[in-house]
Design an enzyme around this catalytic site. Structure first.
Site, mmCIF file in Angstrom:
data_model
loop_
_atom_site.group_PDB
_atom_site.id
_atom_site.type_symbol
_atom_site.label_atom_id
_atom_site.label_comp_id
_atom_site.label_asym_id
_atom_site.label_seq_id
_atom_site.Cartn_x
_atom_site.Cartn_y
_atom_site.Cartn_z
ATOM 1 N N ASP A 249 8.193 4.363 0.131
ATOM 2 C CA ASP A 249 6.778 3.748 1.173
ATOM 3 C C ASP A 249 6.823 3.815 2.496
ATOM 4 O OD1 ASP A 249 8.246 2.107 1.698
ATOM 5 O OD2 ASP A 249 6.628 0.113 0.745
ATOM 6 N N THR A 251 9.239 6.111 4.702
ATOM 7 C CA THR A 251 9.016 7.247 4.703
ATOM 8 C C THR A 251 8.172 8.756 4.344
ATOM 9 O OG1 THR A 251 11.398 6.617 4.106
ATOM 10 C CG2 THR A 251 10.812 8.683 3.967
ATOM 11 N N ASP A 279 13.075 -0.299 -5.239
ATOM 12 C CA ASP A 279 11.908 -1.283 -6.242
ATOM 13 C C ASP A 279 11.131 -0.688 -7.195
ATOM 14 O OD1 ASP A 279 14.109 -2.464 -4.535
ATOM 15 O OD2 ASP A 279 12.026 -2.857 -2.828
ATOM 16 N N GLY A 323 14.660 -6.114 -4.448
ATOM 17 C CA GLY A 323 12.780 -6.384 -5.472
ATOM 18 C C GLY A 323 12.196 -7.321 -4.498
HETATM 19 N N1 ADP Z 1 3.574 3.044 8.628
HETATM 20 C C1 ADP Z 1 4.307 4.190 8.511
HETATM 21 N N2 ADP Z 1 4.236 5.150 9.804
HETATM 22 C C2 ADP Z 1 5.164 6.153 10.258
HETATM 23 N N3 ADP Z 1 7.166 6.289 9.440
HETATM 24 C C3 ADP Z 1 7.219 5.369 9.054
HETATM 25 C C4 ADP Z 1 5.892 3.723 8.433
HETATM 26 N N4 ADP Z 1 6.768 2.904 8.370
HETATM 27 C C5 ADP Z 1 8.015 3.592 7.962
HETATM 28 N N5 ADP Z 1 8.361 4.788 8.680
HETATM 29 C C6 ADP Z 1 9.410 5.105 8.542
HETATM 30 O O1 ADP Z 1 10.057 5.700 7.629
HETATM 31 C C7 ADP Z 1 11.330 5.241 7.211
HETATM 32 C C8 ADP Z 1 11.841 4.940 6.247
HETATM 33 O O2 ADP Z 1 11.419 3.337 6.316
HETATM 34 P P1 ADP Z 1 11.428 1.944 4.982
HETATM 35 O O3 ADP Z 1 10.845 1.189 5.130
HETATM 36 O O4 ADP Z 1 12.938 1.342 6.086
HETATM 37 O O5 ADP Z 1 12.276 2.575 4.177
HETATM 38 P P2 ADP Z 1 11.305 3.387 3.155
HETATM 39 O O6 ADP Z 1 11.263 4.588 2.715
HETATM 40 O O7 ADP Z 1 12.583 3.927 1.627
HETATM 41 O O8 ADP Z 1 10.056 2.308 2.699
HETATM 42 C C9 ADP Z 1 11.771 4.553 8.837
HETATM 43 O O9 ADP Z 1 12.630 5.618 9.657
HETATM 44 C C10 ADP Z 1 10.218 3.750 8.996
HETATM 45 O O10 ADP Z 1 10.602 4.047 10.436
HETATM 46 O O1 FBP Z 2 19.931 -3.593 4.111
HETATM 47 P P1 FBP Z 2 18.608 -2.769 4.002
HETATM 48 O O2 FBP Z 2 19.124 -1.773 3.804
HETATM 49 O O3 FBP Z 2 17.555 -3.503 4.970
HETATM 50 O O4 FBP Z 2 18.035 -3.117 2.816
HETATM 51 C C1 FBP Z 2 17.691 -3.909 1.900
HETATM 52 C C2 FBP Z 2 16.054 -3.597 1.460
HETATM 53 O O5 FBP Z 2 15.745 -2.412 0.452
HETATM 54 C C3 FBP Z 2 15.418 -2.418 -0.551
HETATM 55 O O6 FBP Z 2 16.209 -1.393 -1.607
HETATM 56 C C4 FBP Z 2 14.468 -1.249 -0.491
HETATM 57 O O7 FBP Z 2 14.580 -0.415 0.370
HETATM 58 P P2 FBP Z 2 13.613 0.640 0.186
HETATM 59 O O8 FBP Z 2 12.484 -0.072 1.251
HETATM 60 O O9 FBP Z 2 14.257 1.600 0.695
HETATM 61 O O10 FBP Z 2 12.606 1.340 -0.576
HETATM 62 C C5 FBP Z 2 14.526 -4.204 -0.403
HETATM 63 O O11 FBP Z 2 14.987 -4.202 -2.301
HETATM 64 C C6 FBP Z 2 15.103 -4.554 -0.277
HETATM 65 O O12 FBP Z 2 15.179 -5.679 0.427
HETATM 66 MG MG MG Z 3 10.444 0.800 1.370
#
Ligand code: ADP
Ligand code: FBP
Ligand code: MG
Length: 554
Positions: A249, A251, A279, A323
């Protein structure tokens, strides 16, 4: 957050058209319902003038409203469309799709997807249902907006690991190369920050040939580091014109920001998001890749917990699964295993002490069975731990809240409880979280990853910028704002959670107040707030589709 979408302020012509439309829509009588048999509904471009439907989708910020493309058709049909290069580059040239000369595809009866095919968000309908929200169907188009030797593509993986990341990378590279004869493909290293802080690595089908057999991502990944301007500067400087972004989300939010900046600069660049999350918390799509593999791997931990529990007097096996906000892995792993006596997820509150509490249930179960298995999602019970351990409110580099260890906390609480009761017991706490997401994807996920990668390629080649995903079993192009504005969660008022409760026999731990609150939350999530002058056709369509938004529900 704005409650509804408004039209771009400079679109005076559109505003006038909308006002005319309002009258028609509000005054319209009952319309006859067409038969609804096909999964993909064909629409005619002329049948839906552009619309004030924009104002009726929820959860879209004012700034994003200008990027929303919603069209209306007959019988409450709504197309929630994705942006195309031609939206801001009206003269962008088209070319015949090179796939038409591809020997492997020459026998396919109708290889190209009809430009007007769309996929409904809701497939369970009643006789009088409106047709509801649809997404543009994914797949190869007759004409594309890039010539093969013009394409300079890059691929990046961001966020946490997930089984299947390498498969998606492999299939993007092989698909671009084998289907579209693209040979300039680059890997961005270590997530978003790699756009501006590392060298881009050239990748070929040969270099990625075996990577799907490995877990993780060969490109590396990271959290944080999303700097839209720096990223787009680099895309522009290096002449990249197709950006494939694999991630969850966070990303996809980042991908949306990149797309908006690209559009602002008027660049001929397509942005394709491939949603990733172990998740399974991404909205709209049926299921995220790697989820099946993760659930399968979780069985091994649950089996071990069961063996440990059965081999001890009053043995408890406690397994923590990932999760953060959504308990899908825990719920599905529990349902699949049948050895689990209690499953705790973030969406379903529980309490420890007193009548109907977890400790009382554990005690009863041990007295009845002499052993038990508990599965807990990492995000469960954070509110109760916070009452006994001061919450630190720490965040990771992406801004995600860091969680307290519910597994460890429960282990101590359960031990203390039985000690105070002077009852012998043994508890084994298993935390397989990183083992589960570091595995390679299973066979079914490998196929799913391949189709996602191909859908992403076809969309980018045809000039679309969107997230790709499976919606009711068909691949579709979904607007970025749609997958990022809400999170997919287990609905404790749905039948799937009821199935789980009946399979484990655990108490629901819910008071009437909790149930009422959950129902109210569902109701609000399913009903976008309507603007004062509403187009009821479109509003109803959104209403209906929202109620089908609980993916993974059967
Ligand atoms: N609201 C946002 N706007 C722009 N980039 C974001 C936002 N939220 C997260 N990102 C970027 O997306 C990448 C992945 O986000 P993260 O929350 O760690 O994992 P995931 O994409 O799996 O949920 C990170 O490099 C982060 O800086
Ligand atoms: O230790 P890290 O790399 O931050 O990852 C932990 C988290 O990653 C997750 O797998 C979710 O990752 P994403 O947000 O990238 O989908 C969660 O379930 C967990 O809390
Ligand atoms: Mg996420």
């Amino acid at each position: 957050m704005a409650s509804h979408i408004i039209l771009p302020p400079d679109d005076e012509q559109q505003r006038r058209e909308d006002e005319e439309q309002d009258g028609g829509a509000a005054g319209g009588g009952e319309q006859q319902q067409p038969p609804f048999s096909a999964m993909c509904v064909r629409i005619s471009r002329d049948s839906y003038p552009n619309l004030r439907a924009l104002r009726n989708a929820s959860n879209v910020s004012l700034a994003d409203a200008a990027h929303v493309k919603i069209s209306e058709g007959d019988f409450g049909y709504v197309l929630d469309d994705v942006p195309h290069l031609a939206d801001y580059l009206p003269d962008v040239p088209t070319y015949p799709n090179p796939l038409q000369d591809h020997p492997a595809y020459s026998t396919v009866k109708q290889y190209f997807v009809n430009e007007d095919d769309t996929v409904p968000q809701k497939v369970v309908v009643q006789k009088n249902s409106r047709r509801g929200v649809h997404f543009r169907r994914a797949g190869p188009r007759q004409r594309v907006n890039f010539e093969s030797d013009e394409v300079k593509a890059c691929i990046v993986t961001c966020g946490g690991l997930c089984p299947g990341l390498n498969t998606v990378i492999r299939e993007l590279v092989c698909g671009l190369s084998h289907m579209y004869n693209v040979n300039k493909i680059y890997g961005i290293q270590n997530g978003y920050k790699g756009f501006y802080s590392s060298n881009y690595v050239a990748i070929t089908p040969k270099t990625v040939n075996d990577i799907h057999k490995r877990g993780g991502t060969v490109l590396g990944t990271s959290r944080g580091g999303h700097d839209t301007k720096k990223i787009v500067d680099n895309i522009q400087d290096r002449g990249i014109n197709q950006v494939y972004i694999i991630g969850g989300d966070g990303t996809q939010k980042g991908a949306y920001e990149i797309y908006k900046e690209i559009r602002k600069r008027g660049l001929k660049v397509a942005v394709a998001g491939v949603p990733k999350t172990i998740d399974n918390d991404i909205a709209i799509i049926d299921k995220s890749f790697g989820f099946d593999s993760a659930v399968e791997e979780a069985q091994r931990a649950i089996n071990s917990a069961h063996v440990e529990a059965c081999s001890a007097e009053n043995g408890i096996g406690l397994v923590k699964l990932m999760g953060r906000y959504s308990g899908f892995i825990a719920m599905y792993a529990t349902l699949a295993s049948r050895d689990v006596d209690c499953c705790l997820i973030p969406e379903s509150p529980f309490y420890m002490d007193g009548e109907g509490g977890l400790l009382q249930y554990v005690e009863r179960r041990l007295k009845e069975n002499k052993h038990m298995v508990i599965v807990v999602a990492e995000g469960a019970g954070q509110d109760i731990i916070a009452k006994s351990i001061p919450a630190s409110d720490q965040q990771d580099a992406s801004g995600n809240k860091l969680l307290l260890d519910i597994g460890l906390w429960l282990t101590h609480k359960i031990k203390d409880h039985f000690k105070s009761k002077k009852m012998e017991m043994t508890i084994k706490y298993i935390d397989p979280t990183y083992m589960i997401r570091a595995i390679p994807s299973n066979a079914a996920d490998n196929v799913y990853c391949t189709l996602l990668a191909h859908s992403a390629i076809h969309g980018a080649m045809a000039g679309y910028s969107s997230t790709v995903g499976m919606v009711n079993g068909r691949h579709a192009y979904i607007p970025f704002y749609r997958v990022t504005s809400t999170r997919n969660k287990v609905k404790i008022t749905d039948r799937m959670w009821a199935r789980l409760l009946s399979s484990t026999n655990q108490p629901s731990f819910l008071s009437q107040k909790d149930i009422d609150e959950a129902r109210e939350a569902d109701r609000l999530a399913n009903k976008p707030p309507l603007p004062s002058v509403a187009n009821h056709n479109v509003a109803n369509a959104f209403d209906q589709s929202a109620s089908a938004s609980s993916n993974c529900e059967i």
